[in-house]
Each structure stands twice: as C-alpha cells, then as structure tokens.
Design a protein around this motif. Structure first.
Motif, short mmCIF file in Angstrom:
data_model
loop_
_atom_site.label_atom_id
_atom_site.label_comp_id
_atom_site.label_asym_id
_atom_site.label_seq_id
_atom_site.Cartn_x
_atom_site.Cartn_y
_atom_site.Cartn_z
N ILE A 109 -39.55 53.33 70.01
CA ILE A 109 -39.79 54.77 70.52
C ILE A 109 -40.35 56.09 69.45
O ILE A 109 -40.99 56.93 70.12
CB ILE A 109 -38.40 55.14 70.79
N ALA A 110 -40.02 55.69 68.36
CA ALA A 110 -40.54 56.71 67.22
C ALA A 110 -41.97 56.65 67.18
O ALA A 110 -42.59 57.83 67.17
CB ALA A 110 -39.90 56.39 65.85
N GLU A 111 -42.62 55.41 67.38
CA GLU A 111 -44.07 55.49 67.26
C GLU A 111 -44.86 55.89 68.70
O GLU A 111 -45.67 56.72 68.82
CB GLU A 111 -44.56 53.82 67.46
N LEU A 112 -43.95 55.87 69.70
CA LEU A 112 -44.37 56.47 71.02
C LEU A 112 -44.34 58.09 70.88
O LEU A 112 -45.09 58.66 71.40
CB LEU A 112 -43.51 55.84 72.00
N GLU A 113 -43.17 58.50 70.32
CA GLU A 113 -43.10 59.71 70.30
C GLU A 113 -44.18 60.52 69.40
O GLU A 113 -44.72 61.59 69.74
CB GLU A 113 -41.82 60.33 69.57
N LYS A 114 -44.69 59.79 68.36
CA LYS A 114 -45.68 60.48 67.48
C LYS A 114 -46.94 60.51 68.31
O LYS A 114 -47.74 61.45 68.11
CB LYS A 114 -46.02 59.39 66.25
N LEU A 115 -47.16 59.84 69.25
CA LEU A 115 -48.43 59.71 70.09
C LEU A 115 -48.07 60.68 71.33
O LEU A 115 -49.10 60.58 72.09
CB LEU A 115 -48.87 58.33 70.55
N ASP A 116 -47.16 61.22 71.39
CA ASP A 116 -46.53 62.36 72.40
C ASP A 116 -46.67 61.34 73.83
O ASP A 116 -46.84 61.98 74.83
CB ASP A 116 -47.53 63.17 72.53
N MET A 117 -46.27 60.19 73.69
CA MET A 117 -46.24 59.45 75.14
C MET A 117 -44.65 59.42 75.70
O MET A 117 -44.62 59.18 76.65
CB MET A 117 -46.52 57.85 74.64
N VAL A 118 -43.68 59.70 74.89
CA VAL A 118 -42.41 59.85 75.34
C VAL A 118 -41.80 61.22 74.62
O VAL A 118 -42.32 61.41 73.50
CB VAL A 118 -41.37 58.71 75.26
N SER A 119 -40.85 61.90 75.37
CA SER A 119 -40.45 63.00 74.72
C SER A 119 -39.06 63.53 75.27
O SER A 119 -38.61 62.74 76.53
CB SER A 119 -41.44 64.32 74.95
N SER A 120 -38.22 64.47 75.40
CA SER A 120 -37.22 64.84 75.90
C SER A 120 -37.56 65.07 77.29
O SER A 120 -36.71 65.01 78.05
CB SER A 120 -36.53 65.77 75.28
N ASP A 121 -38.66 65.57 77.62
CA ASP A 121 -39.10 66.04 78.82
C ASP A 121 -40.11 64.88 79.73
O ASP A 121 -40.39 65.21 80.88
CB ASP A 121 -39.86 67.31 78.95
N SER A 122 -40.09 63.68 79.01
CA SER A 122 -41.04 62.89 79.67
C SER A 122 -40.48 61.35 79.35
O SER A 122 -40.78 60.75 78.00
CB SER A 122 -42.20 62.89 78.90
N VAL A 123 -39.93 60.78 80.37
CA VAL A 123 -39.11 59.43 79.92
C VAL A 123 -39.62 58.33 80.99
O VAL A 123 -38.87 57.25 80.93
CB VAL A 123 -37.63 59.58 79.96
N ASN A 124 -40.42 58.64 81.63
CA ASN A 124 -40.91 57.77 82.82
C ASN A 124 -41.40 56.47 82.28
O ASN A 124 -41.21 55.31 82.75
CB ASN A 124 -42.04 58.30 83.91
N LEU A 125 -42.16 56.64 80.96
CA LEU A 125 -42.51 55.41 80.48
C LEU A 125 -41.62 54.59 79.77
O LEU A 125 -41.47 53.32 80.14
CB LEU A 125 -43.55 55.67 79.08
N VAL A 126 -40.44 55.10 79.30
CA VAL A 126 -39.29 54.47 79.06
C VAL A 126 -38.53 53.61 80.15
O VAL A 126 -38.13 52.51 80.33
CB VAL A 126 -38.25 55.26 78.18
N GLU A 127 -38.43 54.31 81.35
CA GLU A 127 -37.78 53.81 82.26
C GLU A 127 -38.50 52.69 83.07
O GLU A 127 -37.94 51.61 83.45
CB GLU A 127 -37.62 55.11 83.57
N LYS A 128 -40.04 52.74 82.95
CA LYS A 128 -40.68 51.69 83.51
C LYS A 128 -40.65 50.48 82.58
O LYS A 128 -40.56 49.41 83.31
CB LYS A 128 -42.12 52.15 83.68
N CYS A 129 -40.62 50.80 81.48
CA CYS A 129 -40.56 49.64 80.70
C CYS A 129 -39.43 48.65 80.67
O CYS A 129 -39.22 47.62 80.70
CB CYS A 129 -40.87 50.17 78.84
N LEU A 130 -38.10 49.62 80.69
CA LEU A 130 -36.79 48.87 80.81
C LEU A 130 -36.87 48.10 82.16
O LEU A 130 -36.21 47.10 82.54
CB LEU A 130 -35.68 49.88 80.65
N SER A 131 -37.60 48.79 83.26
CA SER A 131 -37.51 48.10 84.55
C SER A 131 -38.17 46.79 84.50
O SER A 131 -37.56 45.83 85.00
CB SER A 131 -38.14 48.90 85.48
N GLU A 132 -39.27 46.69 83.60
CA GLU A 132 -40.32 45.47 83.61
C GLU A 132 -39.65 44.40 82.87
O GLU A 132 -39.97 43.30 82.94
CB GLU A 132 -41.57 46.01 82.89
N ILE A 133 -38.58 44.88 81.86
CA ILE A 133 -37.88 43.69 81.14
C ILE A 133 -36.79 43.24 81.78
O ILE A 133 -35.86 42.60 81.24
CB ILE A 133 -37.61 44.00 79.83
N GLY A 134 -36.55 43.93 83.09
CA GLY A 134 -35.22 43.44 83.79
C GLY A 134 -33.98 44.17 83.28
O GLY A 134 -32.96 43.55 83.85
#
Length: 469
Positions: free
Chosen positions: A139-164
């Motif tokens: 997550i820290a690496e994703l934050e550095k690239l501005d791929m996730v943030s306090s206002d952007s968590v869809n990527l995290v949500e999708k990732c958790l869905s894909e690993i079941g």
C-alpha cells in the motif's frame, strides 16, 4: 499526562514492539519510507507527541488500540480498549484510511500477501515488491504513485475481491460510505456478484482461457488453471459441509506418498481408504467396494488419488506384465453412469503416474466394465440435465519411472498438492487455487531440474464453485 511521562511511555512502547509493529505504527503516523529502528520510531513518536501538546498521551493510547497491543495499554497507560473508545475525541487522532489499511494488513495471511504482490507485479517496481513484507508495504508503494489514497480505495477493494477476501472488501466499502469518498458508486454491488476472483494478469499466463472440460497441455511447463466468470452470471457453490465430506480412496502402488495423502485428506474431514501394492484386479476390487460405502451416498464429494506406474492412458498396479487399467475407466466408475449416488457432486482425481519408457503392451485380456459389480449404481440417472462426465476435476501428473530407482523418492507433485491442501484447513480455498499453487511448484522444480521434468495435465467439468475447507 505531562511531557516527561509521555516520553517515558514512548521509551516503554519502543522497547515492547517488534519490527513489523514498528513499521505499522510509523505508517499510521504518516511515514511511507519509515526508519523502523527503535531510535527512528522513538524520534517519530516524540515529534508527534510534541505536535499534540497535552493530547499526546491520547494519540499514544489510540496507536496501541490500533496495533491491538492492549497489554501495553494496560501496563503503560493503566487503561483499557473500552475506556479509550469511550473517551475518544470527536476529531480522529489517526487518519481513518491508514487505520483501515493497518486493520486489513493485520487480518491477511501470508498467502493473501503473496497474491496481492502477484496482482501488482506489473504495476510496481520488481525490487520494491521483493522487499515488501506485508500488505502495508504494498500500500505504501501504491500511495507513492498516487494509485491509492484516503479518497481513492477502489483499487484496494478490487484487489481484495480478486484474492477472494470478501470479508475485507466489506470493510473497505464501509469506509467509503462513512468517509464520503468520491468512489461511493456501484462497486459493492459488482463484487457481491463476484465472490470468486478472476485470474490475475501475468506475463507467464499469456495463454487462451479454457472452458470446463478442456485439457491443459504445455509440454514440460504446467500452466495456471484459470477461473473465468462473467459479472452477469456467477455460478452456485457446491455443498461441502457433511462430516465426513465424502470418501477419499488412495491407491498407492509405489509405496512412498500414500500415508502423506492419507493424513491430508483425513484433516480435510474425508473418510479415507488407503490401499497399497495392488494388482490391477485388486484395484478393480477396491473401486467396486468403495462404490458400496455408505459415505458415498451421504457425503458431499468424492476424491481418488492414484500413485502407480503406467502410460498416458493406463495404470499397471503391481502386475509385472499386465495390460493395465484404463484411467478413463477409473473415472467412469464414479461418474453418472457408474455411480448414481455421486450425481451432481464434485469428484476429484489426483494421479501421479510413473511413465515406463518404451513400454510395449502385452496381448492380454483387458478388464472390462462388465467385469465389475457396482451394487446397483450403474443405472443411468434419470436427470438428463447433468452430463455423464459432469462435476469432475482431473489432475494427472507424470514423470519418468527411473525416478523411483533413486532411493527414497517422493513426488514433487504430491508434496505440492499436500502443501496446498493443508492451507484449506485454515480457510476456505478454491480447488482451482489449489491446483494453481501445485502448478507453480512444478514449474519451479522443472526450471531448477531440467533433466527430471514433471508433466501435468489438468481438466475439469465443474459446474459450480468448489471451496475446500
């Protein structure tokens, strides 16, 4: 709590926390590239306490609750989780997004973290992914690239869905609703229709997706078993809850790995029948007796493991010059034609075959289906909706017979299978995820040992999702 007391509390905290806990604490305090040494954490906490003036002790207590170190909370602050929650100020002391990420990371298994790293393998630098030890590091690496943030968590949500991990998806969705992020859209409705994850993109998996019943052939390199699914239609789940789950018959004509499989399937709550050193006639007799077992009728599933010399289509048992038993015939014993009691239930086959180079079959009478008595289960089922070969998962691995001449040989395939099935005891695991892990272990072995390659053939006609537990 006066400043000297707060500084003393910081010293006690730094001495009590482990390395991973220090990294989590520093992440909660806003550091993406933290110095997780004791001195680095002490410096960070001191700076944070100074910023909060007299409220510094509240921050420290909140950190201990988030880390779930209630022992430190009691010993250092003479407080409890309930008291901290009751006296919590209206303005959050810690960012809700980071508290959520820390909570998700704490609930993840090592397998989950490996899956997450695999999913993001194409998006993040390889060297950084190799250094990532936990979910928070990713997550820290994703934050550095501005791929996730306090206002952007869809990527995290999708990732958790894909690993079941749908339980964790719900936590992210709840955060989105409470925090009022810009992503409060329809993702929750989508993921509720997707309880199983699609295959992650990978350079190693640039192969066409397969359909149920289609065989996987890859020469010396096994490929991943893909689970494809449309958002508009998600299949049902096979029931897998009876005790025992069903019958597992293990036929070990080599004598090395049968007991290992026996213990594994017992731990998965199967009624296990282990038979060693059988001739073809004895294999037929064992299969016939298995069909008559009460657990076949009462259980939710069936499993069959065979370890034997053979050819691509036959197994020989211990017969020195037998024609062999057709593997397809073994399967048919337990399909709709051979066993009505298993109609609609998942049937799992795991075959470890030791190939005989240059084998020439003798002209002997082959065993026929009519030689078997199946105690009334041979009648074709009346329900025509289920194909004769439906609900079958077939995993067939082969290696040269000469491997058995090297002392105490143990199958890499069966060891990988046991390791993957062992994880099912801790949490529900999809059968295709089990096979994918086995494929990876064989791929690694073949890469390191090009002269002793295992060959694997996987196919299935499963109509529903099957989770082992």
């Amino acid at each position: 709590m006066a400043l000297p007391e707060q500084l003393q509390a910081i010293n006690q905290i730094t001495e009590a926390l482990g390395s991973e806990e220090r990294r989590t604490l520093l992440y909660l305090c806003g550091a993406l590239d933290p110095d997780d040494s004791v001195s680095g954490m002490r410096e960070m906490l001191t700076r944070k306490v100074m910023q909060h003036d007299e409220g510094g002790h509240l921050l420290l207590r909140e950190l201990m609750v988030t880390l779930r170190r209630f022992d430190i909370l009691r010993r250092v602050f003479k407080s409890s989780k309930e008291e901290v929650e009751r006296t919590r100020p209206h303005t959050p002391l810690l960012p809700g997004f980071r508290v959520l990420m820390a909570d998700l990371s704490d609930d993840m298994t090592d397998e989950d973290v490996s899956s997450v790293k695999f999913l993001f393998g194409n998006r993040l630098p390889r060297e950084r992914m190799e250094k990532a030890k936990c979910f928070l590091d990713v997550i820290a690496e994703l934050e550095k690239l501005d791929m996730v943030s306090s206002d952007s968590v869809n990527l995290v949500e999708k990732c958790l869905s894909e690993i079941g991990r749908m339980d964790l998806v719900k936590k992210v969705t709840a955060y989105k609703m409470s925090a009022g992020t810009s992503e409060q859209c329809s993702f929750q409705q989508q993921t509720e229709r997707l309880p199983c994850r699609p295959p992650p993109a990978s350079p190693c998996n640039n192969l066409p997706q397969t359909k149920p019943g289609q065989s996987f052939h890859s020469g010396n390199i096994p490929v991943s078993v893909y689970r494809t699914q449309s958002p508009e239609h998600c299949p049902d789940y096979y029931k897998f809850s009876t005790n025992p789950r069903g019958v597992c018959v293990i036929i070990d004509c080599v004598g090395n790995d049968g007991e290992m499989l026996e213990q594994t399937f017992k731990a998965l709550h199967f009624k296990v029948i282990l038979r060693r050193w059988l001739s073809v006639a004895e294999i037929l007799s064992t299969l016939t007796e298995t069909l008559k077992m009460k657990e076949i009728q009462d259980g939710d599933s069936f499993a069959c493991c065979i370890i034997s010399r053979g050819t691509e289509s036959k197994i020989f048992g211990t017969d020195p010059h037998a024609l062999g038993l057709d593997l397809d015939r073994v399967k048919r014993f337990f399909t709709a034609t051979g066993c009505r009691a298993l109609v609609g239930k998942p049937k799992l086959f795991f075959i470890q075959r030791y190939s005989i180079p240059g084998y020439q079959p003798p002209t002997l009478r082959e065993h026929r289906d009519e030689d078997l008595e199946t105690d009334g289960y041979t009648e074709r089922p009346k329900c025509n909706a289920i194909p004769e070969d439906g609900d079958v998962f077939w995993s067939h691995c082969s290696i040269d017979e000469r491997q058995l001449e090297r002392g105490q040989h143990n199958s890499v395939y069966l060891k990988a299978l046991v390791d993957a099935l062992y994880k099912c005891q801790r949490r529900k695991t999809h059968i295709l995820d089990v096979q994918t892990e086995v494929n990876g272990a064989i791929f690694d072995h073949n890469r390191r040992n090009p002269d002793t390659n295992y060959h694997i053939d996987v196919k299935h006609t499963l109509r529903k999702e099957l989770y082992l537990h």
